[in-house]
Design a protein around this motif. Structure first.
Motif, PDB file in Angstrom:
ATOM      1  N   GLY A   1       0.817  -1.210   0.000  1.00 59.70           N
ATOM      2  CA  GLY A   1       0.000   0.000   0.000  1.00 59.70           C
ATOM      3  C   GLY A   1       0.850   1.259   0.000  1.00 59.70           C
ATOM      4  N   GLY A   2       0.218   2.367   0.359  1.00 53.03           N
ATOM      5  CA  GLY A   2       0.896   3.647   0.365  1.00 53.03           C
ATOM      6  C   GLY A   2       0.434   4.539  -0.764  1.00 53.03           C
ATOM      7  N   MET A   3       0.891   5.762  -0.745  1.00 54.66           N
ATOM      8  CA  MET A   3       0.489   6.750  -1.739  1.00 54.66           C
ATOM      9  C   MET A   3       1.035   6.387  -3.122  1.00 54.66           C
ATOM     10  N   VAL A   4       0.273   6.742  -4.139  1.00 54.17           N
ATOM     11  CA  VAL A   4       0.655   6.538  -5.528  1.00 54.17           C
ATOM     12  C   VAL A   4       0.783   7.898  -6.197  1.00 54.17           C
ATOM     13  N   ALA A   5       1.815   8.084  -6.999  1.00 56.98           N
ATOM     14  CA  ALA A   5       1.979   9.301  -7.791  1.00 56.98           C
ATOM     15  C   ALA A   5       1.686   8.995  -9.252  1.00 56.98           C
ATOM     16  N   ASP A   6       0.811   9.787  -9.850  1.00 56.73           N
ATOM     17  CA  ASP A   6       0.543   9.748 -11.286  1.00 56.73           C
ATOM     18  C   ASP A   6       1.381  10.865 -11.894  1.00 56.73           C
ATOM     19  N   VAL A   7       2.532  10.510 -12.443  1.00 57.03           N
ATOM     20  CA  VAL A   7       3.540  11.483 -12.866  1.00 57.03           C
ATOM     21  C   VAL A   7       3.339  11.798 -14.348  1.00 57.03           C
ATOM     22  N   GLY A   8       3.033  13.061 -14.629  1.00 57.49           N
ATOM     23  CA  GLY A   8       2.622  13.456 -15.965  1.00 57.49           C
ATOM     24  C   GLY A   8       1.124  13.239 -16.105  1.00 57.49           C
ATOM     25  N   CYS A   9       0.388  13.688 -15.091  1.00 57.78           N
ATOM     26  CA  CYS A   9      -1.035  13.352 -14.974  1.00 57.78           C
ATOM     27  C   CYS A   9      -1.926  14.105 -15.944  1.00 57.78           C
ATOM     28  N   GLY A  10      -1.412  15.183 -16.576  1.00 59.39           N
ATOM     29  CA  GLY A  10      -2.255  15.955 -17.471  1.00 59.39           C
ATOM     30  C   GLY A  10      -3.480  16.491 -16.747  1.00 59.39           C
ATOM     31  N   PRO A  11      -4.657  16.380 -17.358  1.00 60.87           N
ATOM     32  CA  PRO A  11      -5.861  16.928 -16.733  1.00 60.87           C
ATOM     33  C   PRO A  11      -6.493  16.019 -15.696  1.00 60.87           C
ATOM     34  N   GLY A  12      -5.796  14.945 -15.286  1.00 61.61           N
ATOM     35  CA  GLY A  12      -6.234  14.170 -14.136  1.00 61.61           C
ATOM     36  C   GLY A  12      -7.218  13.061 -14.396  1.00 61.61           C
TER      37      GLY A  12
ATOM     38  N   LEU B   1       6.561   6.233  -1.650  1.00 64.83           N
ATOM     39  CA  LEU B   1       5.427   5.840  -2.482  1.00 64.83           C
ATOM     40  C   LEU B   1       5.237   4.334  -2.507  1.00 64.83           C
ATOM     41  N   GLY B   2       3.971   3.929  -2.573  1.00 60.77           N
ATOM     42  CA  GLY B   2       3.644   2.536  -2.815  1.00 60.77           C
ATOM     43  C   GLY B   2       3.508   2.226  -4.290  1.00 60.77           C
ATOM     44  N   GLY B   3       3.365   3.250  -5.120  1.00 59.45           N
ATOM     45  CA  GLY B   3       3.231   3.042  -6.552  1.00 59.45           C
ATOM     46  C   GLY B   3       3.493   4.318  -7.316  1.00 59.45           C
ATOM     47  N   LEU B   4       3.892   4.157  -8.564  1.00 57.19           N
ATOM     48  CA  LEU B   4       4.122   5.305  -9.442  1.00 57.19           C
ATOM     49  C   LEU B   4       3.678   4.932 -10.851  1.00 57.19           C
ATOM     50  N   LEU B   5       2.841   5.768 -11.420  1.00 59.82           N
ATOM     51  CA  LEU B   5       2.366   5.612 -12.794  1.00 59.82           C
ATOM     52  C   LEU B   5       2.936   6.735 -13.639  1.00 59.82           C
ATOM     53  N   ALA B   6       3.526   6.386 -14.782  1.00 60.80           N
ATOM     54  CA  ALA B   6       3.954   7.376 -15.767  1.00 60.80           C
ATOM     55  C   ALA B   6       3.320   6.964 -17.096  1.00 60.80           C
ATOM     56  N   TYR B   7       2.133   7.503 -17.344  1.00 65.17           N
ATOM     57  CA  TYR B   7       1.309   7.067 -18.471  1.00 65.17           C
ATOM     58  C   TYR B   7       1.452   8.055 -19.617  1.00 65.17           C
ATOM     59  N   TYR B   8       2.230   7.655 -20.622  1.00 70.23           N
ATOM     60  CA  TYR B   8       2.510   8.504 -21.782  1.00 70.23           C
ATOM     61  C   TYR B   8       3.138   9.837 -21.368  1.00 70.23           C
TER      62      TYR B   8
END
Length: 216
Positions: free
Chosen positions: A51-62, A112-119
């Motif tokens: 678990g833990g916080m996740v960062a959506d890096v390059g999140c754009g408009p969310g 962080l528990g997770g990190l997403l870098a989507y495009y």
């Protein structure tokens, strides 16, 4: 120290086209069942990994940040563009959003528990990818999950106009096997790589790659 010129150009380009970008993506996630399923798998891996916080890096408009929030994750959206962050806060309230760069995330080590870098790694020059992945590993706790999304290929594209507005924007397609090597060198272990066929003639395949930082 002044920031790299590509960051300045990328920020200005997305600031200038933020509203048009939102109109373009619309409810595109509704027609992407595979991506939604993989986001669900990512969320489950975060939970089972500690678990833990996740960062959506390059999140754009969310829009993806909001999807992860709806899956029960404590998620922070980060984007280089202040205009994108302003739109994310207005369109998808609930998650937190901050302006920031993936080259130097304003997050403590192993937080962080997770990190997403989507495009979003697509705008990083190839020679800086190892630096970015090292930064991702720094902020992920042991057992933390990583998910990347990108177009498959070897080419770099440049646009000086988008939606009828002047921009200065480069994006770099990636080879999954090359990204996997860079991630291993940065201290990650690959979990799964899913390559989807092109959506139309002349379009590249898409890749979703899941990895994690080893550790208890």
């Amino acid at each position: 120290m002044s920031e790299p010129s590509f960051l300045t150009a990328t920020r200005a380009s997305y600031d200038a086209t933020a509203y048009e970008y939102v109109d373009m993506i619309g409810d595109s996630l509704d027609s992407m069942p595979l991506a939604r399923a993989l986001f669900g798998a990512f969320a489950e891996l975060v939970r089972t990994g500690g678990g833990g916080m996740v960062a959506d890096v390059g999140c754009g408009p969310g829009h993806v940040t909001a999807l992860l929030h709806g899956l029960g994750l404590d998620v922070l959206g980060v984007d280089l563009s202040p205009e994108m962050i302003a739109l994310a806060r207005r369109l998808h309230p609930g998650p937190r959003y901050e302006v920031g760069s993936m080259l130097a995330l304003d997050l403590p080590d192993a937080s962080l528990g997770g990190l997403l870098a989507y495009y979003s790694i697509i705008h990083i020059p190839r020679e800086l990818r190892a630096e970015v992945f090292a930064e991702f590993r720094r902020v992920l706790a042991p057992g933390g999950q990583l998910m990347l999304g990108f177009q498959v290929g070897d080419d770099t594209n440049h646009r000086d106009e988008v939606f009828g507005k002047p921009v200065n924007l480069d994006w770099h397609r990636q080879r999954p096997e090359e990204i996997a090597v860079l991630l291993r060198e940065a201290g990650f272990e690959e979990r799964a790589t899913v390559v989807s066929p092109p959506e139309a003639v002349g379009k590249p395949p898409h890749c979703h790659l899941l990895a994690y930082r080893p550790g208890a």
